[in-house]
Structure formats: structure tokens, C-alpha cells
Write a protein that holds these residues in place. Structure first.
Motif, PDB file in Angstrom:
ATOM      1  N   ALA A 152      15.822   3.124   2.440  1.00 38.69           N
ATOM      2  CA  ALA A 152      14.401   3.197   2.307  1.00 38.69           C
ATOM      3  C   ALA A 152      14.556   2.040   1.172  1.00 38.69           C
ATOM      4  CB  ALA A 152      14.222   4.144   1.085  1.00 38.69           C
ATOM      5  N   LYS A 153      15.395   1.238   0.325  1.00 35.37           N
ATOM      6  CA  LYS A 153      15.326   0.306  -0.297  1.00 35.37           C
ATOM      7  C   LYS A 153      15.883  -0.829   0.608  1.00 35.37           C
ATOM      8  CE  LYS A 153      18.343  -1.784  -4.395  1.00 35.37           C
ATOM      9  NZ  LYS A 153      19.486  -1.479  -4.985  1.00 35.37           N
ATOM     10  N   LYS A 154      16.515  -0.621   1.418  1.00 34.09           N
ATOM     11  CA  LYS A 154      16.791  -2.153   2.297  1.00 34.09           C
ATOM     12  C   LYS A 154      15.002  -2.819   3.068  1.00 34.09           C
ATOM     13  CE  LYS A 154      20.947  -3.286   2.562  1.00 34.09           C
ATOM     14  NZ  LYS A 154      21.292  -4.555   1.326  1.00 34.09           N
ATOM     15  N   ASN A 155      13.937  -1.620   3.719  1.00 29.38           N
ATOM     16  CA  ASN A 155      13.157  -1.754   3.899  1.00 29.38           C
ATOM     17  C   ASN A 155      11.670  -1.813   3.477  1.00 29.38           C
ATOM     18  OD1 ASN A 155      13.220  -1.437   7.086  1.00 29.38           O
ATOM     19  ND2 ASN A 155      15.649  -0.258   6.474  1.00 29.38           N
ATOM     20  N   HIS A 156      11.952  -1.367   1.733  1.00 26.08           N
ATOM     21  CA  HIS A 156      11.253  -1.370   0.591  1.00 26.08           C
ATOM     22  C   HIS A 156      10.259  -0.505   1.064  1.00 26.08           C
ATOM     23  CE1 HIS A 156      12.700  -5.495   0.296  1.00 26.08           C
ATOM     24  NE2 HIS A 156      12.312  -5.961   1.708  1.00 26.08           N
ATOM     25  N   VAL A 157      10.486   0.748   1.195  1.00 25.88           N
ATOM     26  CA  VAL A 157       9.532   2.084   0.964  1.00 25.88           C
ATOM     27  C   VAL A 157      10.115   3.169  -0.183  1.00 25.88           C
ATOM     28  CG1 VAL A 157       8.184   1.554   2.385  1.00 25.88           C
ATOM     29  CG2 VAL A 157      10.575   2.884   3.054  1.00 25.88           C
ATOM     30  N   SER A 158       9.762   3.988  -0.501  1.00 26.82           N
ATOM     31  CA  SER A 158       9.857   4.724  -0.849  1.00 26.82           C
ATOM     32  C   SER A 158      10.696   6.511  -0.475  1.00 26.82           C
ATOM     33  CB  SER A 158       9.381   5.996  -1.693  1.00 26.82           C
ATOM     34  OG  SER A 158       8.424   6.329  -1.252  1.00 26.82           O
ATOM     35  N   PRO A 159      11.985   6.493  -0.340  1.00 25.19           N
ATOM     36  CA  PRO A 159      13.233   7.795   0.469  1.00 25.19           C
ATOM     37  C   PRO A 159      11.534   9.224   0.814  1.00 25.19           C
ATOM     38  CG  PRO A 159      14.357   7.319  -1.325  1.00 25.19           C
ATOM     39  CD  PRO A 159      12.594   6.911  -1.637  1.00 25.19           C
ATOM     40  N   ASN A 160      11.299   9.109   0.339  1.00 30.73           N
ATOM     41  CA  ASN A 160      10.282  10.864   0.657  1.00 30.73           C
ATOM     42  C   ASN A 160       9.380   9.777   1.670  1.00 30.73           C
ATOM     43  OD1 ASN A 160      11.780  12.707  -0.787  1.00 30.73           O
ATOM     44  ND2 ASN A 160      10.131  12.362  -2.795  1.00 30.73           N
ATOM     45  N   TYR A 161       8.719   9.716   1.500  1.00 33.87           N
ATOM     46  CA  TYR A 161       7.361   8.416   2.024  1.00 33.87           C
ATOM     47  C   TYR A 161       8.208   7.831   3.615  1.00 33.87           C
ATOM     48  CZ  TYR A 161       3.472   7.664   3.208  1.00 33.87           C
ATOM     49  OH  TYR A 161       1.579   6.969   3.861  1.00 33.87           O
ATOM     50  N   LEU A 162       8.940   7.145   3.333  1.00 31.11           N
ATOM     51  CA  LEU A 162       9.836   6.708   4.508  1.00 31.11           C
ATOM     52  C   LEU A 162       9.866   8.318   5.820  1.00 31.11           C
ATOM     53  CD1 LEU A 162      11.168   4.870   6.128  1.00 31.11           C
ATOM     54  CD2 LEU A 162      13.726   5.425   5.248  1.00 31.11           C
ATOM     55  N   SER A 163      10.445   9.035   4.951  1.00 32.85           N
ATOM     56  CA  SER A 163      10.824  10.330   5.857  1.00 32.85           C
ATOM     57  C   SER A 163      10.154  10.654   6.615  1.00 32.85           C
ATOM     58  CB  SER A 163      11.670  10.791   5.307  1.00 32.85           C
ATOM     59  OG  SER A 163      13.486  10.767   4.615  1.00 32.85           O
ATOM     60  N   TYR A 164       9.274  10.667   5.946  1.00 33.67           N
ATOM     61  CA  TYR A 164       7.193  11.664   5.993  1.00 33.67           C
ATOM     62  C   TYR A 164       7.029  10.648   7.649  1.00 33.67           C
ATOM     63  CZ  TYR A 164       2.436  11.389   6.122  1.00 33.67           C
ATOM     64  OH  TYR A 164       0.813  11.413   6.761  1.00 33.67           O
ATOM     65  N   LEU A 165       6.752   9.384   7.123  1.00 31.82           N
ATOM     66  CA  LEU A 165       6.704   8.311   8.767  1.00 31.82           C
ATOM     67  C   LEU A 165       7.757   8.125   9.864  1.00 31.82           C
ATOM     68  CD1 LEU A 165       5.880   5.118   6.224  1.00 31.82           C
ATOM     69  CD2 LEU A 165       4.658   6.741   7.500  1.00 31.82           C
ATOM     70  N   PHE A 166       8.898   8.553   9.044  1.00 34.74           N
ATOM     71  CA  PHE A 166      10.417   8.492  10.623  1.00 34.74           C
ATOM     72  C   PHE A 166       9.620   9.698  11.348  1.00 34.74           C
ATOM     73  CE2 PHE A 166      13.648   8.625  12.618  1.00 34.74           C
ATOM     74  CZ  PHE A 166      13.552   7.416  12.880  1.00 34.74           C
ATOM     75  N   ALA A 174       0.838  -0.784  -0.037  1.00 32.64           N
ATOM     76  CA  ALA A 174       0.213   0.457   0.051  1.00 32.64           C
ATOM     77  C   ALA A 174       0.855   1.606   0.313  1.00 32.64           C
ATOM     78  CB  ALA A 174      -1.146  -0.085   1.204  1.00 32.64           C
ATOM     79  N   ILE A 175       2.172   1.320   1.319  1.00 31.70           N
ATOM     80  CA  ILE A 175       2.832   2.228   0.494  1.00 31.70           C
ATOM     81  C   ILE A 175       3.074   2.979  -0.685  1.00 31.70           C
ATOM     82  CG2 ILE A 175       5.176   3.204   2.012  1.00 31.70           C
ATOM     83  CD1 ILE A 175       4.496   1.955   4.182  1.00 31.70           C
ATOM     84  N   ARG A 176       3.489   1.604  -1.162  1.00 33.31           N
ATOM     85  CA  ARG A 176       4.221   1.885  -2.555  1.00 33.31           C
ATOM     86  C   ARG A 176       3.470   2.295  -3.498  1.00 33.31           C
ATOM     87  NH1 ARG A 176       5.935  -4.163  -2.328  1.00 33.31           N
ATOM     88  NH2 ARG A 176       7.052  -4.395  -1.143  1.00 33.31           N
ATOM     89  N   LEU A 177       2.131   2.398  -3.342  1.00 35.32           N
ATOM     90  CA  LEU A 177       0.758   3.093  -4.079  1.00 35.32           C
ATOM     91  C   LEU A 177       0.783   4.261  -3.909  1.00 35.32           C
ATOM     92  CD1 LEU A 177      -1.305  -0.074  -4.857  1.00 35.32           C
ATOM     93  CD2 LEU A 177      -0.272   0.425  -6.684  1.00 35.32           C
ATOM     94  N   GLY A 178       0.814   4.484  -2.904  1.00 31.61           N
ATOM     95  CA  GLY A 178       1.412   6.206  -2.253  1.00 31.61           C
ATOM     96  C   GLY A 178      -0.487   6.192  -1.176  1.00 31.61           C
TER      97      GLY A 178
END
Length: 439
Positions: A359-373, A94-98
Motif C-alpha cells: 500500500a505504501k509503495k502505491n500511495h494508498v491506505s492498506p484497507n482501501y487497497l484491499s477493498y479495491l483489489f 481522492a482515494i487518500r481522502l476516502g
């Protein structure tokens, strides 16, 4: 005005959520309900849908493929998943789909509404609203205190169980035309708590001084109402009519945050009073003024968790009250952030580490990972890496005889000079100066 589509094979759920949304002060035109993904696709093709609220599984079908189709048909659509299925794999996909949020059933109403409001606040809708509301223009706030009668009425609107009049006359007599509102709450530390003997009159003057700074900053550029409470608080209600709200409105949250920073800085600089600013979301309608107060209060309370920060926007905050603790512990997004923290804590000393690697190791995009974190921890992701590196380098300097370049290498810096620059920025002194102080 927004169009919302809900896809769920449980018609009772869609009916309840529809009623909840209609009474939530949102700027909505239509709420459509579909009970299969095929019906939902028909709505997407036929209407301008701005937000999709969908279960991950409907009528026995997994919705991931359908969400991919929906994104292909309308890339700009925002999606919130509401599901009893809390598997980590579904959340990652779902995260990959935005997808903007992944909420777990049974829903907590306030968390659901906060999520919907936050998505809609950041949508950029350019088509004209269906209804236009004509309201008087109020370009300036007159610098004077409200009469005692108006002061009491304004505070009564914020009461836990306010008596709301059926007509508009009271609100308009107080200068509240709206229909869109946000609240900034200034809560400052009373001087009496710092062992200074003040009379009651002195305290009133102090309150007045804070309010006047607020009015000076706000009244030239914002259509606003400023009033005090009896608890070392100043409330500022910002309001917009239909035309001013729709004109560049997607930038308004950033502007409110800037206003909050300006208020905090001036009160601290000129009155030397510790203060915290809480900012609500933007809601539509008189009846939600009380809710603005609740949100601003909760935003202010976030200072107890992050005492080094002084301006808090309610929409950026993850609440962890007793009521939501169990609900949030099931949230797959929290699992992602936990995994990322574990990864960073293990590899922060690795040279050349980047956000893209994490982000790559955790299978999410860098921008969205930054937002979640940031939303979950309060730290920017790279700030967290630097924090771990600086704490470890400090321990190495205290407990070992390693040279500067050796310490730099152990905490992930290839250049000793760059390490020294970061260390001095973080602690205020260079590594060599720190070492000398410990000698």
C-alpha cells in the motif's frame, strides 16, 4: 432518509442526475445542487448532507482542497467523484481522502446508480425518517405454493416490460407490502443435463424440493415471498417495513450474504444439486422489483467468471460488459490495481512483504487497497500473494532439485515449517509428499 449534495458547474448535468436519482428507488429526503465549491460548503454547514457527488474541477477550481475542507467539517460524509478529468494523480489524492468511487464522464447511468446505491446501503443513518409508512406486519411465510394465478402474476412482475398496476391492491394481494425489497435468486443445474432420464413430473418435484428448502430456511426469520420460475430457478423476495428497515439496517447486506451461503450449502448437501445464489441490492418501491430481478440475474452470471464461488452480491461486482468496457478502462482505480498487481508479481518472493508495504509503495491506505483489489480481481490481496508463491514453489519442486528450505526462501518464507504448512493447506499434500509423487 438521505440528503445528497451535487456540486457541478454544468447545471444540465446536475438536473439530469437529480432526475435519475429521484427515480432510482433510493430512500432520499432532499437533493441539493451547487454550482461552485463555495456554495457547496454552505450546504454542508447548513444541512445534514450524507453523500456528496462532485466534479473534481468546478468553475476552474480544483476540488481537492475543498474536499479536504468538507471532510474536516463533516468527517462522516461520503464522496463520489464524477469527472471528465481522469488523471492518475487526482485519483490517488481522492482515494487518500476516502472517496468511495471515481467515475469518468460521460457517465453510464447504471454504473452511476449502482455506485450511489452501494454507498447509501452502507451508511448508518440514525436520525428518524421524515415520513413514516404504516404497513401490515408479516412475520411468517406460510409453507405452501402460490396458486397458479399468483405464480403467474409474480413472474409477470419480473418481465422485461412488466405491466405495473397503478394501485397497491395487486402487490398486497401477493403479500408484497415493502416498501424495501431485496431478491435472492437460486439457480440450480437441472438433473437432465447430467444424463439422468427424468419425467416432467420428476422435474417439477425437484423444483418443489428446492423451493421447500428455501422456505424452511427463510420463513422463520424473514418477511419473504418465495416462488418458482420455469427455468430451474427459485426467487425469494425479502421485504422490510420502515421500522424494521431502519432498525439495524446497516447490517442487512451481511445477513443477506449469510442467508445466501446457508441456502447454497443446504441445497448442495441435501439434494446434491449444483446451485448458485445471486443477491440484489436493497431498493425501495414496488416499481423496482423488476430491477431486483435484473441485479440478481447478473450476480448469478458472475459464477461463470469465478466458478469456485457460489454466492454473489450484486453490489460487490465490477461489471465489464461491452457497454462498460471502454468506460471502465479509463477508471483510475483500475490503474491502481494494475500497478499493485505488477508490484506484487515482481516482489512476491521478497521476505517480510506485507500489505502495508504494498500500500505504501502505491500511495494508498492498506484497507482501501484491499477493498479495491478484491472488488477488481475477486481475490483478497494476500490470497493473491499466496497464489503466486504457491505456483512458483510448485514449479521449483517440479523442475529443480532445490531442498524445501531453499524453495521456501526463494518464494519469500523465512520458516520452512511455515512454508510447508501453507503449501499443504493450498495443495492438500506437503512439499515432500508432492516431490515423492513426481519421482
Amino acid at each position: 432518509m438521505y440528503n445528497i449534495l451535487m456540486i457541478d458547474d454544468d447545471w444540465l448535468t446536475t438536473e439530469k442526475l437529480s432526475q435519475l436519482l429521484w427515480h432510482a428507488g433510493l430512500n432520499m429526503s432532499h437533493i441539493f445542487s451547487a454550482h461552485t465549491f463555495a456554495q457547496g460548503l454552505d450546504y454542508i454547514r447548513e444541512y445534514e448532507i450524507d453523500l456528496l457527488i462532485t466534479d473534481i474541477e468546478v468553475a476552474g477550481l480544483n476540488g481537492i482542497d475543498y474536499m479536504q475542507q468538507i471532510k474536516m467539517i463533516k468527517p462522516s460524509i461520503e464522496i463520489i467523484v464524477v469527472s471528465a478529468n481522469n488523471t492518475f494523480e487526482n485519483a490517488q489524492t481522492a482515494i487518500r481522502l476516502g472517496v468511495k468511487n471515481y467515475l469518468i464522464k460521460p457517465l453510464h447511468q447504471e454504473q452511476f446508480l449502482d455506485s450511489v446505491r452501494e454507498v447509501l446501503l452502507h451508511l448508518n443513518i440514525t436520525r428518524p425518517a421524515i415520513e413514516k409508512v404504516s404497513v401490515p406486519q408479516c412475520n411468517h411465510f406460510q409453507m405452501k405454493r402460490h396458486t397458479m394465478q399468483n405464480h403467474l402474476k409474480l413472474n409477470q412482475l419480473l418481465a422485461p416490460q412488466p405491466h405495473l398496476p397503478s394501485d397497491d391492491s395487486l402487490y398486497q394481494s401477493l403479500g408484497l407490502y415493502g416498501p424495501y425489497y431485496a431478491m435472492l435468486k437460486i439457480r440450480y443445474q437441472p438433473l437432465t443435463s447430467r444424463q439422468i432420464d427424468l419425467t416432467l413430473e420428476d422435474q417439477h418435484l425437484l423444483n418443489y424440493a428446492v423451493m421447500n428448502i428455501a422456505v424452511e430456511i427463510v420463513h422463520d426469520q424473514w418477511n419473504s415471498i418465495t416462488f418458482e420460475t420455469d427455468d430451474c430457478e427459485i426467487n425469494i423476495i425479502i421485504q422490510w417495513d420502515e421500522a424494521s428497515y431502519n432498525q439495524g439496517w446497516n447490517d442487512k447486506i451481511r445477513q443477506l450474504n449469510q442467508l445466501g451461503q446457508l441456502l447454497h450449502t443446504h441445497i448442495d448437501q441435501y439434494l446434491h444439486i449444483p446451485n448458485v445464489i445471486g443477491i440484489s441490492q436493497i431498493l425501495k418501491g414496488y416499481s423496482f422489483i423488476k430491477q431486483l430481478n435484473v441485479q440478481a440475474n447478473r450476480a448469478v452470471l458472475w459464477h461463470t467468471k469465478y466458478p469456485d464461488h457460489y454466492v454473489f452480491y450484486y453490489g460487490n461486482i465490477h461489471w465489464k460488459s461491452d457497454e462498460l468496457e471502454e468506460h471502465q478502462s479509463k477508471n483510475p482505480y483500475n490503474l491502481i490495481v494494475s500497478q499493485v498487481k505488477e508490484y506484487i508479481e515482481k516482489y512476491y518472493g521478497q521476505k517480510g512483504l506485507t500489505i502495508h508495504d504494498v500500500a505504501k509503495k502505491n500511495h494508498v491506505s492498506p484497507n482501501y487497497l484491499s477493498y479495491l483489489f478484491k472488488k477488481d480481481t475477486g481475490f483478497n490481496l494476500w490470497e493473491y500473494v499466496i497464489k503466486l508463491r504457491m505456483e512458483e514453489s510448485r514449479n521449483l519442486l517440479l523442475q529443480t532439485d532445490l531442498r524445501r528450505y531453499e524453495v521456501a526462501e526463494k518464494v519469500g518464507y523465512e520458516s520452512p515449517e511455515h512454508f510447508s504448512k501453507i503449501f499443504k493447506k493450498y495443495y492438500g499434500i506437503s512439499p515432500s509428499e508432492f516431490k515423492q509423487l513426481q519421482a
